[in-house]
Write a protein that holds these residues in place. Structure first.
Motif, PDB file in Angstrom:
ATOM      1  N   UNK A  53      -5.972 -29.156 -13.686  1.00 25.95           N
ATOM      2  CA  UNK A  53      -4.812 -29.721 -13.008  1.00 25.95           C
ATOM      3  C   UNK A  53      -4.976 -29.825 -11.494  1.00 25.95           C
ATOM      4  N   UNK A  54      -5.712 -28.889 -10.884  1.00 22.25           N
ATOM      5  CA  UNK A  54      -5.827 -28.832  -9.426  1.00 22.25           C
ATOM      6  C   UNK A  54      -7.291 -28.981  -9.018  1.00 22.25           C
ATOM      7  N   UNK A  55      -7.575 -29.969  -8.173  1.00 21.65           N
ATOM      8  CA  UNK A  55      -8.942 -30.204  -7.723  1.00 21.65           C
ATOM      9  C   UNK A  55      -9.312 -29.304  -6.553  1.00 21.65           C
ATOM     10  N   UNK A  56      -8.387 -29.148  -5.590  1.00 16.81           N
ATOM     11  CA  UNK A  56      -8.687 -28.322  -4.415  1.00 16.81           C
ATOM     12  C   UNK A  56      -7.397 -27.834  -3.773  1.00 16.81           C
ATOM     13  N   UNK A  57      -7.534 -26.797  -2.956  1.00 20.87           N
ATOM     14  CA  UNK A  57      -6.406 -26.255  -2.197  1.00 20.87           C
ATOM     15  C   UNK A  57      -6.864 -25.976  -0.773  1.00 20.87           C
ATOM     16  N   UNK A  58      -5.905 -25.934   0.119  1.00 25.63           N
ATOM     17  CA  UNK A  58      -6.182 -25.596   1.500  1.00 25.63           C
ATOM     18  C   UNK A  58      -4.955 -24.969   2.127  1.00 25.63           C
ATOM     19  N   UNK A  59      -5.191 -24.146   3.146  1.00 25.06           N
ATOM     20  CA  UNK A  59      -4.089 -23.475   3.835  1.00 25.06           C
ATOM     21  C   UNK A  59      -4.269 -23.647   5.334  1.00 25.06           C
ATOM     22  N   UNK A  60      -3.221 -24.076   6.018  1.00 19.98           N
ATOM     23  CA  UNK A  60      -3.239 -24.225   7.468  1.00 19.98           C
ATOM     24  C   UNK A  60      -1.938 -23.661   8.009  1.00 19.98           C
ATOM     25  N   UNK A  61      -2.043 -22.587   8.786  1.00 20.29           N
ATOM     26  CA  UNK A  61      -0.877 -21.897   9.356  1.00 20.29           C
ATOM     27  C   UNK A  61       0.175 -21.596   8.289  1.00 20.29           C
ATOM     28  N   UNK A  62      -0.288 -21.135   7.136  1.00 20.38           N
ATOM     29  CA  UNK A  62       0.595 -20.728   6.054  1.00 20.38           C
ATOM     30  C   UNK A  62       0.997 -21.832   5.106  1.00 20.38           C
ATOM     31  N   UNK A  81     -11.737 -22.624   0.190  1.00 20.92           N
ATOM     32  CA  UNK A  81     -11.719 -23.485  -0.995  1.00 20.92           C
ATOM     33  C   UNK A  81     -12.906 -23.177  -1.904  1.00 20.92           C
ATOM     34  N   UNK A  82     -13.999 -22.649  -1.329  1.00 24.91           N
ATOM     35  CA  UNK A  82     -15.161 -22.292  -2.143  1.00 24.91           C
ATOM     36  C   UNK A  82     -14.814 -21.145  -3.100  1.00 24.91           C
ATOM     37  N   UNK A  83     -13.840 -20.310  -2.725  1.00 27.04           N
ATOM     38  CA  UNK A  83     -13.418 -19.210  -3.589  1.00 27.04           C
ATOM     39  C   UNK A  83     -12.396 -19.650  -4.632  1.00 27.04           C
ATOM     40  N   UNK A  84     -11.928 -20.881  -4.533  1.00 25.91           N
ATOM     41  CA  UNK A  84     -10.956 -21.402  -5.491  1.00 25.91           C
ATOM     42  C   UNK A  84     -11.698 -22.109  -6.606  1.00 25.91           C
ATOM     43  N   UNK A  85     -11.401 -21.726  -7.832  1.00 25.27           N
ATOM     44  CA  UNK A  85     -12.002 -22.385  -8.987  1.00 25.27           C
ATOM     45  C   UNK A  85     -11.097 -23.532  -9.405  1.00 25.27           C
ATOM     46  N   UNK A  86     -11.643 -24.736  -9.329  1.00 23.23           N
ATOM     47  CA  UNK A  86     -10.855 -25.916  -9.708  1.00 23.23           C
ATOM     48  C   UNK A  86     -10.464 -25.828 -11.182  1.00 23.23           C
ATOM     49  N   UNK A  87      -9.280 -26.309 -11.495  1.00 21.47           N
ATOM     50  CA  UNK A  87      -8.785 -26.308 -12.866  1.00 21.47           C
ATOM     51  C   UNK A  87      -8.664 -27.748 -13.346  1.00 21.47           C
TER      52      UNK A  87
END
Length: 149
Positions: free
Chosen positions: A85-94, A77-83
């Motif tokens: 529209x989107x505050x954060x993202x995460x991925x768990x087992x795809x 998530x540190x590599x994701x730049x918040x926009x």
């Protein structure tokens, strides 16, 4: 001599104002739905890079298990730049989970959109789901779920 009427009567002007008011009352809700759908479309594109990363990970591993944030090429998530529209993202087992930012509307603050992958023999397909109420925001939920099969 006959006098020639110049200008409009008060009743004619009132009729025109009433017509404009009716048109505005119909157009405003449609415009608000349109702007929300445009913002959600922008939010949905934020997951595209993660979808690609999960697809590459699943191709290398042969499964989506293990394709989680910070492992096997999935960015953190540190590599994701918040926009806006989107505050954060995460991925768990795809499974990609996006948390929406506060600029989309009162019924959308902090809501999530989830993409669940299905690994087929030749392709990875995605199913979208959300915790946004279809009764509160029907245009938004329809925009999110329209590509589900």
């Amino acid at each position: 001599m006959k006098s020639v009427q110049k200008g409009f009567t008060l009743i004619e002007l009132m009729i025109v104002v009433a017509i404009i008011g009716i048109l505005a009352a119909v157009a405003l809700p449609a415009y608000q739905d349109y702007t929300k759908k445009a913002k959600i479309a922008s939010a949905l594109t934020a997951a595209d890079s993660l979808k690609t990363a999960v697809a590459l990970c699943s191709q290398e591993l042969g499964t989506v298990t293990g394709c989680s944030t910070g492992t096997n090429g999935i960015p953190t998530n540190a590599n994701f730049t918040a926009t806006k529209e989107v505050a954060s993202v995460g991925t768990a087992d795809g499974v990609i989970t996006m948390t929406l930012a506060s600029g989309l509307g009162t019924n959308l603050n902090g809501k999530t959109i989830t993409y669940t992958p299905t690994l087929g023999t030749t392709a990875l397909t995605w199913a979208a789901s959300t915790n946004i109420s279809a009764t509160d925001e029907p245009a938004v939920t329809a925009a999110i779920l329209k590509n589900n099969k």
